[in-house]
Design a protein around this motif. Structure first.
Motif, PDB file in Angstrom:
ATOM      1  N   ILE A  97       6.558   0.117  -4.567  1.00  0.00           N
ATOM      2  CA  ILE A  97       5.640   0.038  -5.713  1.00  0.00           C
ATOM      3  C   ILE A  97       4.463  -0.875  -5.397  1.00  0.00           C
ATOM      4  O   ILE A  97       3.296  -0.529  -5.628  1.00  0.00           O
ATOM      5  CB  ILE A  97       6.393  -0.470  -6.964  1.00  0.00           C
ATOM      6  CG1 ILE A  97       7.368   0.593  -7.464  1.00  0.00           C
ATOM      7  CG2 ILE A  97       5.398  -0.832  -8.076  1.00  0.00           C
ATOM      8  CD1 ILE A  97       8.265   0.120  -8.595  1.00  0.00           C
ATOM      9  N   LYS A  98       4.763  -2.036  -4.847  1.00  0.00           N
ATOM     10  CA  LYS A  98       3.695  -2.979  -4.511  1.00  0.00           C
ATOM     11  C   LYS A  98       2.776  -2.411  -3.426  1.00  0.00           C
ATOM     12  O   LYS A  98       1.548  -2.564  -3.500  1.00  0.00           O
ATOM     13  CB  LYS A  98       4.305  -4.301  -4.043  1.00  0.00           C
ATOM     14  CG  LYS A  98       5.064  -5.037  -5.146  1.00  0.00           C
ATOM     15  CD  LYS A  98       5.723  -6.310  -4.622  1.00  0.00           C
ATOM     16  CE  LYS A  98       6.497  -7.018  -5.726  1.00  0.00           C
ATOM     17  NZ  LYS A  98       7.182  -8.247  -5.245  1.00  0.00           N
ATOM     18  N   ALA A  99       3.361  -1.728  -2.436  1.00  0.00           N
ATOM     19  CA  ALA A  99       2.543  -1.153  -1.363  1.00  0.00           C
ATOM     20  C   ALA A  99       1.625  -0.063  -1.906  1.00  0.00           C
ATOM     21  O   ALA A  99       0.430  -0.020  -1.578  1.00  0.00           O
ATOM     22  CB  ALA A  99       3.446  -0.581  -0.270  1.00  0.00           C
ATOM     23  N   SER A 100       2.157   0.814  -2.747  1.00  0.00           N
ATOM     24  CA  SER A 100       1.336   1.899  -3.304  1.00  0.00           C
ATOM     25  C   SER A 100       0.253   1.355  -4.226  1.00  0.00           C
ATOM     26  O   SER A 100      -0.840   1.925  -4.323  1.00  0.00           O
ATOM     27  CB  SER A 100       2.215   2.907  -4.046  1.00  0.00           C
ATOM     28  OG  SER A 100       2.914   2.289  -5.114  1.00  0.00           O
ATOM     29  N   LYS A 101       0.554   0.248  -4.904  1.00  0.00           N
ATOM     30  CA  LYS A 101      -0.459  -0.372  -5.758  1.00  0.00           C
ATOM     31  C   LYS A 101      -1.601  -0.933  -4.917  1.00  0.00           C
ATOM     32  O   LYS A 101      -2.785  -0.771  -5.261  1.00  0.00           O
ATOM     33  CB  LYS A 101       0.164  -1.484  -6.602  1.00  0.00           C
ATOM     34  CG  LYS A 101      -0.796  -2.097  -7.607  1.00  0.00           C
ATOM     35  CD  LYS A 101      -0.097  -3.125  -8.479  1.00  0.00           C
ATOM     36  CE  LYS A 101      -1.056  -3.700  -9.518  1.00  0.00           C
ATOM     37  NZ  LYS A 101      -0.372  -4.702 -10.386  1.00  0.00           N
ATOM     38  N   LEU A 244      -6.524  -5.256   1.401  1.00  0.00           N
ATOM     39  CA  LEU A 244      -5.488  -4.647   0.563  1.00  0.00           C
ATOM     40  C   LEU A 244      -4.553  -3.763   1.394  1.00  0.00           C
ATOM     41  O   LEU A 244      -3.342  -3.719   1.150  1.00  0.00           O
ATOM     42  CB  LEU A 244      -6.141  -3.826  -0.552  1.00  0.00           C
ATOM     43  CG  LEU A 244      -6.829  -4.638  -1.649  1.00  0.00           C
ATOM     44  CD1 LEU A 244      -7.704  -3.748  -2.512  1.00  0.00           C
ATOM     45  CD2 LEU A 244      -5.781  -5.336  -2.517  1.00  0.00           C
ATOM     46  N   ARG A 245      -5.108  -3.077   2.386  1.00  0.00           N
ATOM     47  CA  ARG A 245      -4.261  -2.248   3.250  1.00  0.00           C
ATOM     48  C   ARG A 245      -3.337  -3.122   4.109  1.00  0.00           C
ATOM     49  O   ARG A 245      -2.214  -2.723   4.412  1.00  0.00           O
ATOM     50  CB  ARG A 245      -5.135  -1.360   4.135  1.00  0.00           C
ATOM     51  CG  ARG A 245      -5.800  -0.218   3.376  1.00  0.00           C
ATOM     52  CD  ARG A 245      -6.563   0.729   4.292  1.00  0.00           C
ATOM     53  NE  ARG A 245      -7.056   1.868   3.553  1.00  0.00           N
ATOM     54  CZ  ARG A 245      -8.216   1.917   2.914  1.00  0.00           C
ATOM     55  NH1 ARG A 245      -9.010   0.854   2.948  1.00  0.00           N
ATOM     56  NH2 ARG A 245      -8.580   2.977   2.247  1.00  0.00           N
ATOM     57  N   ALA A 246      -3.821  -4.287   4.476  1.00  0.00           N
ATOM     58  CA  ALA A 246      -2.967  -5.214   5.222  1.00  0.00           C
ATOM     59  C   ALA A 246      -1.812  -5.701   4.345  1.00  0.00           C
ATOM     60  O   ALA A 246      -0.667  -5.815   4.804  1.00  0.00           O
ATOM     61  CB  ALA A 246      -3.786  -6.395   5.739  1.00  0.00           C
ATOM     62  N   LYS A 247      -2.076  -5.978   3.080  1.00  0.00           N
ATOM     63  CA  LYS A 247      -1.021  -6.376   2.154  1.00  0.00           C
ATOM     64  C   LYS A 247      -0.031  -5.231   1.936  1.00  0.00           C
ATOM     65  O   LYS A 247       1.186  -5.455   1.848  1.00  0.00           O
ATOM     66  CB  LYS A 247      -1.629  -6.815   0.819  1.00  0.00           C
ATOM     67  CG  LYS A 247      -2.439  -8.093   0.897  1.00  0.00           C
ATOM     68  CD  LYS A 247      -3.016  -8.449  -0.460  1.00  0.00           C
ATOM     69  CE  LYS A 247      -3.832  -9.748  -0.394  1.00  0.00           C
ATOM     70  NZ  LYS A 247      -4.421 -10.097  -1.715  1.00  0.00           N
ATOM     71  N   ALA A 248      -0.568  -4.007   1.849  1.00  0.00           N
ATOM     72  CA  ALA A 248       0.311  -2.842   1.685  1.00  0.00           C
ATOM     73  C   ALA A 248       1.211  -2.671   2.901  1.00  0.00           C
ATOM     74  O   ALA A 248       2.406  -2.344   2.768  1.00  0.00           O
ATOM     75  CB  ALA A 248      -0.531  -1.587   1.462  1.00  0.00           C
ATOM     76  N   ALA A 249       0.657  -2.893   4.087  1.00  0.00           N
ATOM     77  CA  ALA A 249       1.458  -2.764   5.314  1.00  0.00           C
ATOM     78  C   ALA A 249       2.591  -3.792   5.334  1.00  0.00           C
ATOM     79  O   ALA A 249       3.697  -3.503   5.812  1.00  0.00           O
ATOM     80  CB  ALA A 249       0.573  -2.933   6.537  1.00  0.00           C
ATOM     81  N   LYS A 250       2.329  -4.969   4.805  1.00  0.00           N
ATOM     82  CA  LYS A 250       3.370  -5.995   4.753  1.00  0.00           C
ATOM     83  C   LYS A 250       4.512  -5.563   3.825  1.00  0.00           C
ATOM     84  O   LYS A 250       5.697  -5.757   4.147  1.00  0.00           O
ATOM     85  CB  LYS A 250       2.761  -7.314   4.266  1.00  0.00           C
ATOM     86  CG  LYS A 250       3.737  -8.477   4.245  1.00  0.00           C
ATOM     87  CD  LYS A 250       3.049  -9.765   3.812  1.00  0.00           C
ATOM     88  CE  LYS A 250       4.026 -10.929   3.809  1.00  0.00           C
ATOM     89  NZ  LYS A 250       3.365 -12.201   3.386  1.00  0.00           N
ATOM     90  N   LYS A 251       4.158  -4.987   2.690  1.00  0.00           N
ATOM     91  CA  LYS A 251       5.179  -4.503   1.762  1.00  0.00           C
ATOM     92  C   LYS A 251       5.910  -3.280   2.322  1.00  0.00           C
ATOM     93  O   LYS A 251       7.116  -3.104   2.078  1.00  0.00           O
ATOM     94  CB  LYS A 251       4.548  -4.164   0.417  1.00  0.00           C
ATOM     95  CG  LYS A 251       3.996  -5.378  -0.321  1.00  0.00           C
ATOM     96  CD  LYS A 251       5.099  -6.405  -0.571  1.00  0.00           C
ATOM     97  CE  LYS A 251       4.572  -7.650  -1.251  1.00  0.00           C
ATOM     98  NZ  LYS A 251       5.643  -8.668  -1.453  1.00  0.00           N
ATOM     99  N   GLN A 252       5.212  -2.444   3.059  1.00  0.00           N
ATOM    100  CA  GLN A 252       5.874  -1.303   3.694  1.00  0.00           C
ATOM    101  C   GLN A 252       6.868  -1.762   4.751  1.00  0.00           C
ATOM    102  O   GLN A 252       7.912  -1.126   4.941  1.00  0.00           O
ATOM    103  CB  GLN A 252       4.814  -0.381   4.298  1.00  0.00           C
ATOM    104  CG  GLN A 252       4.007   0.380   3.252  1.00  0.00           C
ATOM    105  CD  GLN A 252       2.814   1.109   3.839  1.00  0.00           C
ATOM    106  OE1 GLN A 252       2.354   0.781   4.937  1.00  0.00           O
ATOM    107  NE2 GLN A 252       2.301   2.093   3.115  1.00  0.00           N
ATOM    108  N   LEU A 253       6.553  -2.860   5.427  1.00  0.00           N
ATOM    109  CA  LEU A 253       7.490  -3.431   6.381  1.00  0.00           C
ATOM    110  C   LEU A 253       8.740  -3.936   5.665  1.00  0.00           C
ATOM    111  O   LEU A 253       9.878  -3.714   6.124  1.00  0.00           O
ATOM    112  CB  LEU A 253       6.829  -4.573   7.152  1.00  0.00           C
ATOM    113  CG  LEU A 253       7.734  -5.395   8.080  1.00  0.00           C
ATOM    114  CD1 LEU A 253       8.373  -4.505   9.147  1.00  0.00           C
ATOM    115  CD2 LEU A 253       6.950  -6.532   8.715  1.00  0.00           C
ATOM    116  N   ALA A 254       8.537  -4.586   4.526  1.00  0.00           N
ATOM    117  CA  ALA A 254       9.681  -5.071   3.751  1.00  0.00           C
ATOM    118  C   ALA A 254      10.533  -3.904   3.260  1.00  0.00           C
ATOM    119  O   ALA A 254      11.777  -3.991   3.241  1.00  0.00           O
ATOM    120  CB  ALA A 254       9.195  -5.918   2.574  1.00  0.00           C
ATOM    121  N   ALA A 255       9.876  -2.811   2.852  1.00  0.00           N
ATOM    122  CA  ALA A 255      10.623  -1.633   2.403  1.00  0.00           C
ATOM    123  C   ALA A 255      11.414  -1.021   3.555  1.00  0.00           C
ATOM    124  O   ALA A 255      12.555  -0.560   3.373  1.00  0.00           O
ATOM    125  CB  ALA A 255       9.667  -0.610   1.812  1.00  0.00           C
TER     126      ALA A 255
END
Length: 428
Positions: A97-101, A244-255
């Motif tokens: 959710i956070k990554a897609s946001k 923002l894409r860098a933040k999304a990549a971090k959340k995708q790593l967590a997922a």
């Protein structure tokens, strides 16, 4: 608006933002990202499904009610509703959710970036038109001078004061200036076409711009590169989108790491059915309503899934996603570096153009004085037409150079104002 008499720069930009088709593609991508984000939130809801089937059996087949085999044709109905809900999946859904946001917000920044790029293209085309309009005016002025000289030489020949060869020289100069007028008008028409295309202004072949244009330049303006850069970092969509894409990549790593964790889910269901072979002790078919009630079944359960080995695919995915995050972070640094270098170039260009404006203005004044003197000397017969033509061309060239460098400085100043955070475009 296409029927209005004259357009300002703001009006051109506003019209382009409203009608540019390429900008719509980025808006569609943004809307797609918005829906992806909303669906990632909806993925937290329980999954509920229902099913109904109607079966007809022929020949020897298993009786779904008794489990025995019969040799008669019969039909059966089955009805079921089941639901399931994930209780824990290593926070995969929350991180998704956070990554897609973040990706949705990055798409919004992409739209804003395209708006700014379009506005700058329109501004460039607008000032190109102003430049070529100035060239046309200057060349018409030069052609007018040549026409006056041609008429003077022609009259002097009639009076016997000059030879016929002088008329040929004056005519050649006149024809050259008239050709230059035509060439500059063609360049002006091409620049107008560029603006019309950027605006997507249809069914219009010409456009008129307002005569008033702010050409005042700040010659004593002191620019600090770090100050402009820090202001630009706060709002430039290209940089913000990459962050923002860098933040999304971090959340995708967590997922992705959540795939390595055990998952827990709860499920339940309800089922019933009707069978044509279901009869009572007297061999009478049990009614539909009674069978639906009697054949009811319910269940509830909890499922625990522990990943042990899946060909190392989960850990490989984590490694790949970690590389993607590193690449995204590096892209942020690249954007910051390119932004700083761009502002460096703009500030350096600003300083250089200010010097060019001063020098070109002095050169234009000097060439104008030289031409005025040459014209007087020509009228008195002290110089020939070729010398006058050279003086006139040098004056015309100086005029054009001064116009060009002033316009370049104006565009440079507006660009620096933009990066400095000033609202030079009316863009929401």
């Amino acid at each position: 608006m296409s029927a209005q008499e004259a357009w300002t720069l703001d009006e051109c930009v506003s019209y382009a933002l409203e009608h540019n088709l390429q900008l719509n593609d980025f808006k569609y991508t943004m809307n797609s990202g918005k829906e992806t984000y909303r669906q990632s939130v909806r993925n937290l809801l329980p999954s509920v499904n229902g099913s109904v089937d109607y079966n007809i059996n022929y020949g020897r087949s298993e009786d779904p009610n008794t489990g025995g085999y019969v040799n008669t044709d019969f039909f059966s109905n089955n009805y079921a509703v089941n639901a399931s809900m994930d209780l824990f999946q290593g926070f995969q859904k929350l991180n998704s959710i956070k990554a897609s946001k973040f990706l949705y917000k990055a798409a919004m920044e992409d739209v804003q970036q395209q708006k700014y790029l379009l506005a700058f293209r329109v501004m460039t085309a607008y000032y190109d038109i102003k430049f070529y309009e100035g060239l046309v005016i200057n060349s018409i002025e030069q052609a007018g001078i040549s026409q006056t000289n041609y008429n003077l030489v022609k009259k002097q020949i009639e009076l016997g004061l000059k030879a016929g060869a002088d008329l040929y020289e004056a005519e050649a100069a006149l024809l050259g200036d008239q050709l230059l007028v035509t060439q500059n008008k063609n360049l002006l028409a091409a620049s107008k076409l560029t603006l019309l295309q950027e605006m997507n202004l249809e069914n219009v072949e010409d456009i008129e711009l307002t005569e008033e244009m702010d050409m005042i330049v700040t010659m004593d303006r002191n620019l600090d590169i770090d100050s402009v850069y820090n202001s630009a970092k706060e709002f430039i969509p290209l940089l913000k989108g990459q962050e923002l894409r860098a933040k999304a990549a971090k959340k995708q790593l967590a997922a992705a790491r959540g795939l390595l964790s055990p998952s827990l889910s709860i499920f339940s269901g309800f089922g019933t059915g009707y069978f044509e072979t279901n009869v009572d002790s007297l061999g009478i078919l049990i009614p539909f309503n009674n069978q639906i009630k009697d054949n009811t079944s319910r269940y509830i359960g909890v499922s625990l899934n522990v990943p042990i080995s899946n060909g190392w695919s989960g850990r490989s995915r984590v490694k790949q996603q970690k590389i993607n995050m590193q690449r995204a972070n590096n892209a942020v640094k690249i954007q910051e570096q390119e932004l700083f270098q761009l502002i460096q170039q703009l500030v350096q260009e600003n300083n250089a153009l200010k010097n060019e404006v001063k020098q070109s203005a002095k050169r234009m004044e000097s060439q104008e004085l030289a031409f005025t003197i040459a014209q007087k000397r020509y009228d008195k017969g002290l110089i020939n037409a070729l010398e006058l033509f050279q003086a006139k061309n040098l004056f015309g060239t100086a005029q054009n150079e001064n116009l060009q460098v002033r316009l370049r400085l104006r565009v440079n100043e507006k660009t620096l104002d933009f990066y400095g955070g000033l609202p030079i475009f009316n863009i929401n």
